[in-house]
Design a protein around this motif. Structure first.
Motif, short mmCIF file in Angstrom:
data_model
loop_
_atom_site.label_atom_id
_atom_site.label_comp_id
_atom_site.label_asym_id
_atom_site.label_seq_id
_atom_site.Cartn_x
_atom_site.Cartn_y
_atom_site.Cartn_z
N GLU A 27 0.75 -1.48 -0.01
CA GLU A 27 -0.02 0.01 0.02
C GLU A 27 0.91 1.17 -0.02
OE1 GLU A 27 -3.23 0.43 -0.34
OE2 GLU A 27 -3.51 -1.66 -0.59
N PRO A 28 0.63 2.21 -0.85
CA PRO A 28 1.24 3.54 -0.91
C PRO A 28 1.16 4.17 0.55
CG PRO A 28 -0.76 3.77 -2.17
CD PRO A 28 -0.83 2.41 -1.68
N LYS A 29 1.99 5.08 0.95
CA LYS A 29 1.86 6.06 1.84
C LYS A 29 1.73 7.40 1.64
CE LYS A 29 3.71 2.94 5.50
NZ LYS A 29 4.72 2.61 6.51
N ASN A 30 0.89 8.29 1.99
CA ASN A 30 0.92 9.71 1.79
C ASN A 30 2.21 10.42 2.23
OD1 ASN A 30 -1.68 9.59 0.37
ND2 ASN A 30 -2.81 9.81 1.91
N GLY A 31 2.54 11.30 1.55
CA GLY A 31 3.60 12.25 1.95
C GLY A 31 3.07 13.19 3.12
N LYS A 32 4.05 13.74 3.82
CA LYS A 32 3.39 14.69 4.78
C LYS A 32 3.44 16.14 4.19
CE LYS A 32 6.05 11.96 8.33
NZ LYS A 32 6.38 10.92 7.35
N ASP A 33 2.77 17.06 5.03
CA ASP A 33 2.51 18.04 4.83
C ASP A 33 3.59 19.56 5.12
OD1 ASP A 33 0.27 17.72 3.15
OD2 ASP A 33 -1.26 17.70 4.93
N LEU A 34 4.12 20.21 4.50
CA LEU A 34 4.97 21.28 4.75
C LEU A 34 4.13 22.54 4.75
CD1 LEU A 34 8.01 21.02 4.78
CD2 LEU A 34 8.15 21.90 2.53
N HIS A 35 4.21 23.34 5.85
CA HIS A 35 3.77 24.71 6.22
C HIS A 35 4.90 25.46 6.18
CE1 HIS A 35 0.08 22.56 7.74
NE2 HIS A 35 0.59 21.74 7.92
N THR A 36 4.90 26.26 5.20
CA THR A 36 6.00 27.26 5.01
C THR A 36 5.56 28.69 5.81
OG1 THR A 36 4.99 28.49 3.00
CG2 THR A 36 6.30 26.50 2.79
N THR A 37 6.73 29.55 5.95
CA THR A 37 6.37 30.72 6.49
C THR A 37 6.00 31.87 5.49
OG1 THR A 37 8.66 31.58 6.11
CG2 THR A 37 8.18 30.24 8.18
N LEU A 38 5.82 31.63 4.09
CA LEU A 38 5.55 32.59 3.27
C LEU A 38 4.00 33.23 3.42
CD1 LEU A 38 6.98 30.77 0.17
CD2 LEU A 38 8.26 32.67 1.40
N ASN A 39 4.04 34.33 3.22
CA ASN A 39 2.74 35.10 3.14
C ASN A 39 2.40 35.28 1.67
OD1 ASN A 39 0.43 36.86 3.19
ND2 ASN A 39 0.65 37.10 5.26
N MET A 40 1.35 34.78 1.02
CA MET A 40 1.28 35.06 -0.39
C MET A 40 0.61 36.21 -0.50
SD MET A 40 2.88 32.27 -1.33
CE MET A 40 2.37 32.46 -3.22
N ASP A 41 0.19 37.08 0.26
CA ASP A 41 -0.54 38.39 -0.13
C ASP A 41 0.89 39.20 0.05
OD1 ASP A 41 -3.18 37.88 -0.05
OD2 ASP A 41 -3.23 38.01 2.23
N PHE A 42 1.83 38.98 0.77
CA PHE A 42 3.01 39.73 0.64
C PHE A 42 3.69 39.40 -0.41
CE2 PHE A 42 3.82 40.26 5.71
CZ PHE A 42 2.65 40.65 5.76
N GLN A 43 3.88 38.08 -0.98
CA GLN A 43 4.47 37.62 -1.95
C GLN A 43 3.93 38.35 -3.25
OE1 GLN A 43 7.07 35.09 -1.84
NE2 GLN A 43 7.56 35.68 -3.73
N GLU A 44 2.69 38.48 -3.44
CA GLU A 44 1.96 39.23 -4.58
C GLU A 44 2.58 40.65 -4.71
OE1 GLU A 44 -1.92 39.33 -7.06
OE2 GLU A 44 -2.17 38.71 -4.99
N ILE A 45 2.39 41.26 -3.43
CA ILE A 45 2.87 42.71 -3.36
C ILE A 45 4.21 42.78 -3.95
CG2 ILE A 45 3.24 44.43 -1.84
CD1 ILE A 45 0.73 43.66 -0.27
N ALA A 46 5.22 42.05 -3.42
CA ALA A 46 6.58 42.22 -3.70
C ALA A 46 6.68 41.85 -5.07
CB ALA A 46 7.33 41.56 -2.77
N HIS A 47 6.10 40.68 -5.70
CA HIS A 47 6.21 40.30 -7.22
C HIS A 47 5.69 41.48 -7.94
CE1 HIS A 47 6.33 37.16 -10.18
NE2 HIS A 47 5.65 37.92 -10.73
N MET A 48 4.78 41.99 -7.61
CA MET A 48 4.24 43.12 -8.68
C MET A 48 5.08 44.30 -8.63
SD MET A 48 1.88 41.62 -10.26
CE MET A 48 1.39 43.01 -11.12
N ALA A 49 5.41 44.87 -7.43
CA ALA A 49 6.51 46.03 -7.21
C ALA A 49 7.72 45.96 -7.93
CB ALA A 49 6.55 46.66 -5.71
N LEU A 50 8.34 44.58 -7.78
CA LEU A 50 9.60 44.42 -8.28
C LEU A 50 9.53 44.26 -9.97
CD1 LEU A 50 12.62 43.82 -8.26
CD2 LEU A 50 12.17 41.65 -7.98
#
Length: 623
Positions: free
Chosen positions: A158-181
């Protein structure tokens, strides 16, 4: 809470027409072909029918129906005629595969990364593959012409599911910085650039943007510049020179420095200020704010000439000679020149003081700067907050601080004052904001090639800073490489990017003080009277309770006027909360559709218009 990457199941559906008994095949084959044509309309029902009949007649037991079938389609297909007889009587064969979906698209693409069977990949997908991948299962298959055919549904392993990784990234911040740059790279025709945003107290990376300019207003993530590209930082390094001078009490912030008319010679090589000797003497604080090369080279050279190792020791306390240790592939060793190195010369000390003859990545510079403004406490940057399995946290990553302070709290406060002055009156005064106070340091560094600095000059423009100015919550660095549209100074190329992301992030994230002015009231509240009067009592507002069920209440006057919900007429629900508005309207036997959040700002039909039973009412909510 935003999904960055996930594995989605996909299915390949095949058909073994030989196992279907003749009576069922002949009776239901037309209906099955019709279902196929409806779901996959690129071919007709007659085409599918002929294909299945030919497969049965030729003895084909692995006829392809469709690749890349999603789960919902598969659920429907299982109920189709013939297929609903089951695998052994209906001949339906399904082979599950998975594909990696990245809902964020280009946002943080290079940092999230990827990994395939044939490519070890990059980014978090590679670094944390052991946690994410899980364990493959095993199934018995039969080799046939053109591939393999599963012999049973059950897995041997039987296959075993991988675990979940919770990052520190905030995608609202990411989008703001992406568009500004993005806008800066396009506007200034720069080759590439990066932005990193860090939480000051913890070292958590909240956003990281790495963009390449492909021309024709196209940018994209191609390389992790922030972590893997070393550059000479230029004048942003004056922050660390100022730390050394203040720690060793070389001079006080208000003591004056001789600017030598904007030009000082070191062993036959000129050190110049960009303002061409506008000032004769300035304080250390003003020299920092105006980014005087002559002042800082003189400050460091004159005091540390006899013992340059003493100056280097301060830079080592800032760990500018070490990697940050970020858990992501590609970080190079920084180059911090020192007396024992073969590249050290008589010119090194004055040029090192202003950010030349050294090499650091954007993240390495930001980590040291963050330590200085964080009361001298260096926290190591990190991307991953925790690892979980089926919702259960199995590994939690905590902030890690260096064993000793990089500077005293007093020096940290003085640097905060210096960096604030840079934005108020110095090289970054053009980004002064009415929304958020900021501090930081500009840096415009000429780029050297293997043969030295070229006549046709190219520059890196950078800005490292924090906000709010006196109580930093976030720090950030912006680097724009090789701007070529005429303007190359950091104050006009990199600093405006910082201003945009600081203002937008501050308004959505940083807790802001609410002015306790009790004379400032909302104009009007509408709703259920007991709710309104409970609110008024808790806020010590005057009320004149009329005893009605629905009221319109004005805090400034204390008046609570009755609202008449006339039968078979649309009531006036502007200003009501969603729940009250729905209740008030649905008493008339109508349906309500809501859009938005907050209180009602628009309604259709208008107040007092006649209503019909079953009519649909539209309410627009807003803040």
């Amino acid at each position: 809470g935003s999904l960055l990457a996930t594995s989605m199941p996909s299915y390949e559906v095949r058909f073994d027409p030989v196992v279907v008994d003749p009576d069922s095949f002949n009776r239901y084959i037309s209906a099955l072909a019709g279902k196929m044509a409806k779901m996959f309309p690129e071919y007709s029902a007659s085409y599918y029918k002929q294909k299945m009949v030919r497969a049965r007649n030729s003895g084909s037991r692995y006829m392809l129906i469709r690749r890349k079938v999603n789960y919902n389609q598969l659920k429907e297909m299982i109920e189709w005629p013939i297929f609903n007889l089951g695998r052994y009587s209906g001949g339906m064969i399904t082979i599950q595969t998975t594909r990696r979906i990245r809902p964020a698209g280009q946002l943080a693409y290079r940092t999230i990364g990827y990994r395939t069977v044939d490519n070890p990949g990059v980014g978090l997908e590679r670094e944390y593959d052991q946690q994410l991948a899980g364990q493959s299962g095993a199934r018995l298959v039969q080799r046939i012409s053109g591939g393999y055919r599963p012999l049973n549904i059950e897995n041997l392993v039987e296959p075993k599911n991988g675990k979940d990784l919770h990052t520190t990234l905030n995608m609202d911040f990411q989008e703001i910085a992406h568009m500004a740059l993005s806008k800066s790279l396009i506007r200034h025709k720069a080759d590439h650039g990066c932005v990193v945003i860090m939480e000051v107290a913890t070292g958590q990376i909240k956003a990281i943007v790495n963009l390449k300019n492909y021309g024709e207003e196209r940018v994209g993530e191609a390389y992790n510049y922030a972590i893997a590209e070393s550059i000479e930082p230029g004048s942003v390094f004056k922050v660390f020179s100022a730390v050394a001078a203040l720690e060793d009490k070389v001079m006080n912030p208000e003591d004056s420095l001789d600017l030598y008319g904007g030009l000082r010679m070191y062993f036959g090589k000129p050190m110049k200020d960009s303002d061409h000797g506008k000032y004769k003497r300035v304080s250390l604080k003003t020299a920092f704010a105006r980014s005087s090369n002559v002042a800082f080279s003189s400050l460091i050279y004159d005091y540390y000439e006899r013992n340059p190792a003493e100056y280097i020791a301060h830079l080592k306390r800032l760990e500018l000679h070490k990697k940050t240790g970020i858990r992501l592939m590609g970080e190079p060793e920084p180059f911090l020149n020192q007396p024992s190195h073969k590249k050290w010369s008589n010119l090194t000390l004055p040029w090192l003081a202003i950010g030349y003859e050294n090499q650091h990545t954007a993240l390495q510079v930001l980590t040291a700067y963050n330590a200085v403004i964080n009361k001298g406490i260096l926290v190591r940057p990190y991307f991953v907050d925790r690892v979980s399995d089926a919702g259960l946290v199995i590994e939690q990553y905590e902030p890690q601080a260096a064993s000793q302070a990089v500077c005293s709290e007093n020096t940290s406060r003085q640097i905060l004052d210096f960096t604030k002055e840079t934005v108020l009156s110095g090289t970054a005064k053009n980004i002064r904001s009415e929304i958020v106070s900021m501090g930081g340091k500009t840096g415009t560094a000429q780029i050297a090639s293997t043969s030295g600095y070229q006549a046709r000059r190219q520059y890196n423009a950078s800005f490292v800073g924090h906000f709010p100015a006196d109580n930093p919550v976030y720090s950030a660095i912006v680097v724009v490489n090789k701007p070529s549209a005429g303007v190359f100074y950091a104050s006009w190329v990199a600093a405006p990017v910082f201003k945009e992301l600081a203002e937008r992030i501050y308004t959505i994230s940083v807790p802001q003080r609410v002015d306790q002015d009790t004379t400032c009231y909302p104009k009007e509240f509408k709703g259920y009277s007991s709710d309104i009067f409970t609110l008024a009592a808790n806020l010590n507002w005057n009320t004149s309770n009329e005893g009605t069920v629905w009221v319109s209440y004005t805090p400034e006057t204390g008046q609570a006027l009755s609202i008449d919900l006339a039968m078979q007429e649309m009531p006036d629900v502007i200003g009501m909360g969603a729940r009250d508005a729905i209740y008030a309207v649905e008493t008339e036997g109508v349906k309500v559709k809501l859009k938005g959040y907050g209180r009602v700002i628009k309604q259709s039909p208008k107040a007092r218009e006649k209503l019909k039973v079953g009519q649909t009412i539209y309410l627009q909510l807003g803040l």
